[in-house]
Write an enzyme that holds these catalytic residues in place. Structure first.
Site, PDB file in Angstrom:
ATOM      1  N   ARG A  53      -4.692 -11.268  21.781  1.00  0.00           N
ATOM      2  CA  ARG A  53      -4.681 -12.604  22.385  1.00  0.00           C
ATOM      3  C   ARG A  53      -5.033 -12.515  23.854  1.00  0.00           C
ATOM      4  O   ARG A  53      -5.657 -13.379  24.420  1.00  0.00           O
ATOM      5  CB  ARG A  53      -3.316 -13.271  22.179  1.00  0.00           C
ATOM      6  CG  ARG A  53      -3.049 -13.565  20.704  1.00  0.00           C
ATOM      7  CD  ARG A  53      -1.729 -14.250  20.519  1.00  0.00           C
ATOM      8  NE  ARG A  53      -1.756 -15.632  20.994  1.00  0.00           N
ATOM      9  CZ  ARG A  53      -2.333 -16.646  20.343  1.00  0.00           C
ATOM     10  NH1 ARG A  53      -2.921 -16.427  19.183  1.00  0.00           N
ATOM     11  NH2 ARG A  53      -2.310 -17.859  20.838  1.00  0.00           N
ATOM     12  N   LYS A 149       3.171  -6.675   4.118  1.00  0.00           N
ATOM     13  CA  LYS A 149       4.414  -7.334   3.779  1.00  0.00           C
ATOM     14  C   LYS A 149       5.191  -7.674   5.056  1.00  0.00           C
ATOM     15  O   LYS A 149       4.915  -7.066   6.076  1.00  0.00           O
ATOM     16  CB  LYS A 149       5.249  -6.462   2.846  1.00  0.00           C
ATOM     17  CG  LYS A 149       5.808  -5.204   3.505  1.00  0.00           C
ATOM     18  CD  LYS A 149       6.858  -4.577   2.652  1.00  0.00           C
ATOM     19  CE  LYS A 149       8.102  -4.482   3.483  1.00  0.00           C
ATOM     20  NZ  LYS A 149       9.064  -3.515   3.160  1.00  0.00           N
ATOM     21  N   HIS A 179       2.795   0.444   0.650  1.00  0.00           N
ATOM     22  CA  HIS A 179       2.424   1.815   1.046  1.00  0.00           C
ATOM     23  C   HIS A 179       2.960   2.876   0.073  1.00  0.00           C
ATOM     24  O   HIS A 179       2.450   3.986   0.029  1.00  0.00           O
ATOM     25  CB  HIS A 179       2.827   2.101   2.494  1.00  0.00           C
ATOM     26  CG  HIS A 179       4.276   2.428   2.683  1.00  0.00           C
ATOM     27  ND1 HIS A 179       5.241   1.479   2.773  1.00  0.00           N
ATOM     28  CD2 HIS A 179       4.913   3.618   2.798  1.00  0.00           C
ATOM     29  CE1 HIS A 179       6.415   2.059   2.933  1.00  0.00           C
ATOM     30  NE2 HIS A 179       6.247   3.357   2.958  1.00  0.00           N
ATOM     31  N   LYS A 183       1.218   6.934  -1.735  1.00  0.00           N
ATOM     32  CA  LYS A 183       1.778   8.283  -1.620  1.00  0.00           C
ATOM     33  C   LYS A 183       1.189   9.151  -2.730  1.00  0.00           C
ATOM     34  O   LYS A 183       1.100   8.727  -3.882  1.00  0.00           O
ATOM     35  CB  LYS A 183       3.309   8.248  -1.748  1.00  0.00           C
ATOM     36  CG  LYS A 183       4.007   7.581  -0.556  1.00  0.00           C
ATOM     37  CD  LYS A 183       5.507   7.596  -0.737  1.00  0.00           C
ATOM     38  CE  LYS A 183       6.213   6.694   0.261  1.00  0.00           C
ATOM     39  NZ  LYS A 183       6.385   7.234   1.587  1.00  0.00           N
ATOM     40  N   ASP A 236      13.449  -5.958   0.996  1.00  0.00           N
ATOM     41  CA  ASP A 236      12.709  -4.978   1.793  1.00  0.00           C
ATOM     42  C   ASP A 236      12.178  -3.826   0.933  1.00  0.00           C
ATOM     43  O   ASP A 236      11.077  -3.326   1.173  1.00  0.00           O
ATOM     44  CB  ASP A 236      13.639  -4.420   2.888  1.00  0.00           C
ATOM     45  CG  ASP A 236      12.922  -3.473   3.839  1.00  0.00           C
ATOM     46  OD1 ASP A 236      11.837  -3.841   4.321  1.00  0.00           O
ATOM     47  OD2 ASP A 236      13.441  -2.364   4.100  1.00  0.00           O
ATOM     48  N   HIS A 241       8.379  -1.847  -3.352  1.00  0.00           N
ATOM     49  CA  HIS A 241       8.219  -0.412  -3.635  1.00  0.00           C
ATOM     50  C   HIS A 241       8.877   0.028  -4.954  1.00  0.00           C
ATOM     51  O   HIS A 241       8.264   0.685  -5.777  1.00  0.00           O
ATOM     52  CB  HIS A 241       8.809   0.439  -2.518  1.00  0.00           C
ATOM     53  CG  HIS A 241       8.339   0.055  -1.150  1.00  0.00           C
ATOM     54  ND1 HIS A 241       7.060  -0.346  -0.894  1.00  0.00           N
ATOM     55  CD2 HIS A 241       8.979   0.001   0.052  1.00  0.00           C
ATOM     56  CE1 HIS A 241       6.929  -0.617   0.397  1.00  0.00           C
ATOM     57  NE2 HIS A 241       8.081  -0.418   0.979  1.00  0.00           N
ATOM     58  N   LYS A 340      20.157   2.108   3.278  1.00  0.00           N
ATOM     59  CA  LYS A 340      19.953   2.660   4.622  1.00  0.00           C
ATOM     60  C   LYS A 340      21.207   3.443   5.001  1.00  0.00           C
ATOM     61  O   LYS A 340      22.291   3.189   4.476  1.00  0.00           O
ATOM     62  CB  LYS A 340      19.790   1.508   5.636  1.00  0.00           C
ATOM     63  CG  LYS A 340      18.569   0.642   5.373  1.00  0.00           C
ATOM     64  CD  LYS A 340      17.423   1.017   6.262  1.00  0.00           C
ATOM     65  CE  LYS A 340      16.241   0.106   6.070  1.00  0.00           C
ATOM     66  NZ  LYS A 340      14.960   0.780   6.212  1.00  0.00           N
TER      67      LYS A 340
HETATM   68  C1  BG6 Z   1       9.231  -0.099   4.393  1.00  0.00           C
HETATM   69  C2  BG6 Z   1      10.538  -0.787   4.657  1.00  0.00           C
HETATM   70  O1  BG6 Z   1       8.423  -0.879   3.567  1.00  0.00           O
HETATM   71  O2  BG6 Z   1       9.485   1.152   3.760  1.00  0.00           O
HETATM   72  C3  BG6 Z   1      11.418   0.066   5.536  1.00  0.00           C
HETATM   73  O3  BG6 Z   1      10.291  -2.026   5.306  1.00  0.00           O
HETATM   74  C4  BG6 Z   1      11.599   1.448   4.916  1.00  0.00           C
HETATM   75  O4  BG6 Z   1      12.682  -0.530   5.744  1.00  0.00           O
HETATM   76  C5  BG6 Z   1      10.241   2.043   4.560  1.00  0.00           C
HETATM   77  O5  BG6 Z   1      12.238   2.257   5.873  1.00  0.00           O
HETATM   78  C6  BG6 Z   1      10.435   3.317   3.767  1.00  0.00           C
HETATM   79  O6  BG6 Z   1       9.196   3.945   3.613  1.00  0.00           O
HETATM   80  P1  BG6 Z   1       9.092   5.512   3.441  1.00  0.00           P
HETATM   81  O7  BG6 Z   1       7.654   5.761   3.229  1.00  0.00           O
HETATM   82  O8  BG6 Z   1       9.624   6.121   4.704  1.00  0.00           O
HETATM   83  O9  BG6 Z   1       9.947   5.879   2.267  1.00  0.00           O
END
Ligand code: BG6
Length: 488
Positions: A53, A149, A179, A183, A236, A241, A340
């Site tokens: 921006r 996301k 993501h 992997k 999350d 995932h 977490k």
């Molecule tokens: C993210 C989450 O998508 O994935 C995070 O928002 C999380 O909270 C992360 O820590 C975990 O990814 P990875 O690759 O470290 O297992």
């Protein structure tokens, strides 16, 4: 690790990053580009537009980016770094009369290339960006759009975001990043299942007792409290995932390895997931929040202290027992958990097979069922636990022993980070590792059966101390246990 064919199929591209000064761009996108450049996958005429921006301090931006890359990449090659930075042009993200005038002239300088619009911005502005791109006539057949996301907080908000993009981009041009799918070990799930005769024949309710999918994290919420407190562990991690992992484990073999076939099979799994009701929500789900813990005499703060909102009821841990209602999986519990501030960071899938139908050996207690343990991270490996006889006379003594395929020992060379593969797949136009709109919709429907029932049944968080394995779960059947794992 990269086949010649895939290198050959890569084209020159223009990557346009919205939110180029955000955490994601600095930590994931640019390092991924550096590594792909190092591997020769970023073709010479490829360019990068950092959409900002404020474009008054271009040099400052480029030097912050340079410093950030130097900090993150050990033993960085200064020549490659300079080449990468040389590809970056800072372009104004401000529109004039609803048009991206600067971007338009930048793109005109080098037409007919693959265009990747990467939206590393809050999803609230996705629709507007897509509209402005359309109004500036910047969406070509060779354009793709990458969405990060969170894509909404529930089915309705997710649909709103998706529809705002679908007005201007075709589903075939939309890449929703998860993501986890990038992997290496997650992709290996496909090879493990569909390139080995032995597993696929045992992969069903006749032979499998239960499936466990765990993504445990040692870290807390770091600096993402504002985001996390609005989402929690379920949205999350599970909605995206962990459900994707479940799909890869449970889906039927696709007839060919194309994006559309793989996505169709994953979608069938999501649609077959048993929804929760007011009874199953109490017995088959459990959620928790970390309280203070202690490590080496040092206090670890609680979630409430970390987030600074003392009334927060956001869950930082969730465990779920679910079923897939189809012929293959009827009656097999799928246990999913994530949290977490747990003891260790690891992601793992454990397939526990049934007990032998008739045990002829005397010490029944020593018998454990076969397990296939797929360690996704860290220390990627696949282990098969089997019973073996302990050598020596004096009758049958036996114990479980592991047969191991250690990824790191078996393959030398670097493992590309998830974003590296995903970015290049976008350039190639391969959607296999990206979630379709239909999958997204189905996953939200299942998630809604949890969130709505949590709310109506007033399910509360169980507290667990930071640095422990979570609150302990009542969701496991009496003869099932979480597989005890260790990073050592
Ligand atoms: C993210 C989450 O998508 O994935 C995070 O928002 C999380 O909270 C992360 O820590 C975990 O990814 P990875 O690759 O470290 O297992």
């Amino acid at each position: 690790m990269i086949s010649e064919k895939s290198i050959a199929s890569l084209k020159n591209f223009d990557l346009i990053i919205f939110g180029a000064n955000g955490d994601l761009a600095y930590r994931k996108i640019f390092p991924a580009l550096y590594h792909r450049l190092e591997e020769g996958q970023v073709k010479p005429k490829s360019r990068i537009a950092a959409m900002l921006r404020n474009t008054k301090n271009n040099q400052e931006y480029l030097s912050t980016l340079t410093k950030s890359l130097r900090k993150q990449i050990k033993g960085i090659d200064e020549k490659i770094l300079a080449t990468l930075i040389g590809k970056v042009d800072v372009i104004s993200a401000l529109t004039i009369n609803g048009k991206y005038a600067d971007l338009e002239s930048w793109l005109k300088k080098s037409p007919n290339k693959v265009r990747v619009y990467y939206l590393a911005t809050p999803s609230s502005v996705f629709g507007q960006i897509a509209k402005d791109l359309q109004d500036t006539s910047l969406i070509t057949d060779e354009s793709r759009i990458v969405l990060e996301k969170p894509l909404g907080k529930d089915g309705a908000s997710s649909a709103l975001i998706n529809n705002s993009i679908l007005k201007y981009f075709d589903e075939k041009q939309i890449y929703r990043i998860d993501h986890y799918l990038g992997k290496e070990t997650v992709q290996n799930l496909m090879v493990l299942r569909f390139a080995n005769y032995i597993f696929e024949n045992l992969w069903n309710a006749n032979h499998i007792e239960n499936v466990q999918i765990t993504a445990a994290e040692k870290l807390g919420i770091e600096k993402r409290g504002e985001y996390y407190d609005n989402y929690g562990a379920l949205l999350d991690m599970v909605q995206n995932h962990l459900l994707q992992l479940l799909c890869l484990i449970a889906m039927e073999p696709p007839s060919v390895l194309t994006a559309s076939q793989v996505r169709v099979e994953k979608l069938k799994v999501l649609n077959a997931l048993e929804k929760f009701n007011e009874d199953s929500i109490t017995t088959r789900t459990s959620k928790g929040q970390y309280s203070r813990g202690e490590k080496n005499g040092k206090i670890m703060p609680s979630y409430l202290e970390d987030v600074g909102t003392y009334s927060s009821e956001t869950e930082t841990y969730v465990a779920i027992k679910t079923y897939i209602n189809n012929w293959r999986w009827k009656g097999v519990p799928f246990y999913i958990r994530t949290g977490k501030r747990m003891t260790e960071k690891f992601s793992e899938i454990v397939i526990t097979f049934k007990d032998v139908p008739h045990n002829i050996f005397p010490e029944k207690k020593l018998m454990v069922p076969n397990k296939l343990i797929i360690r996704l991270q860290p220390k990627e490996k696949i282990e098969f636990i089997q019973m073996v006889k302990v050598p020596g006379p004096g009758g049958y003594r036996y114990k479980p022993l592991s047969m191991k395929m250690d990824y790191l020992e078996s393959f030398t060379g670097k493992f590309p980070e998830a974003y590296e593969r995903l970015l290049m797949d976008v350039v190639r136009g391969n959607q296999t590792l990206f979630m379709s709109n239909k999958e997204l919709k189905a996953s939200w429907e299942w998630i809604a059966s949890i969130t709505e029932n949590w709310k109506s049944s007033s399910i509360k968080n169980n507290l667990y101390n930071a640095g422990t394995d979570g609150p302990g779960d009542s969701i496991l059947e009496s003869n099932h246990n979480w597989h005890k794992t260790s990073n050592k």
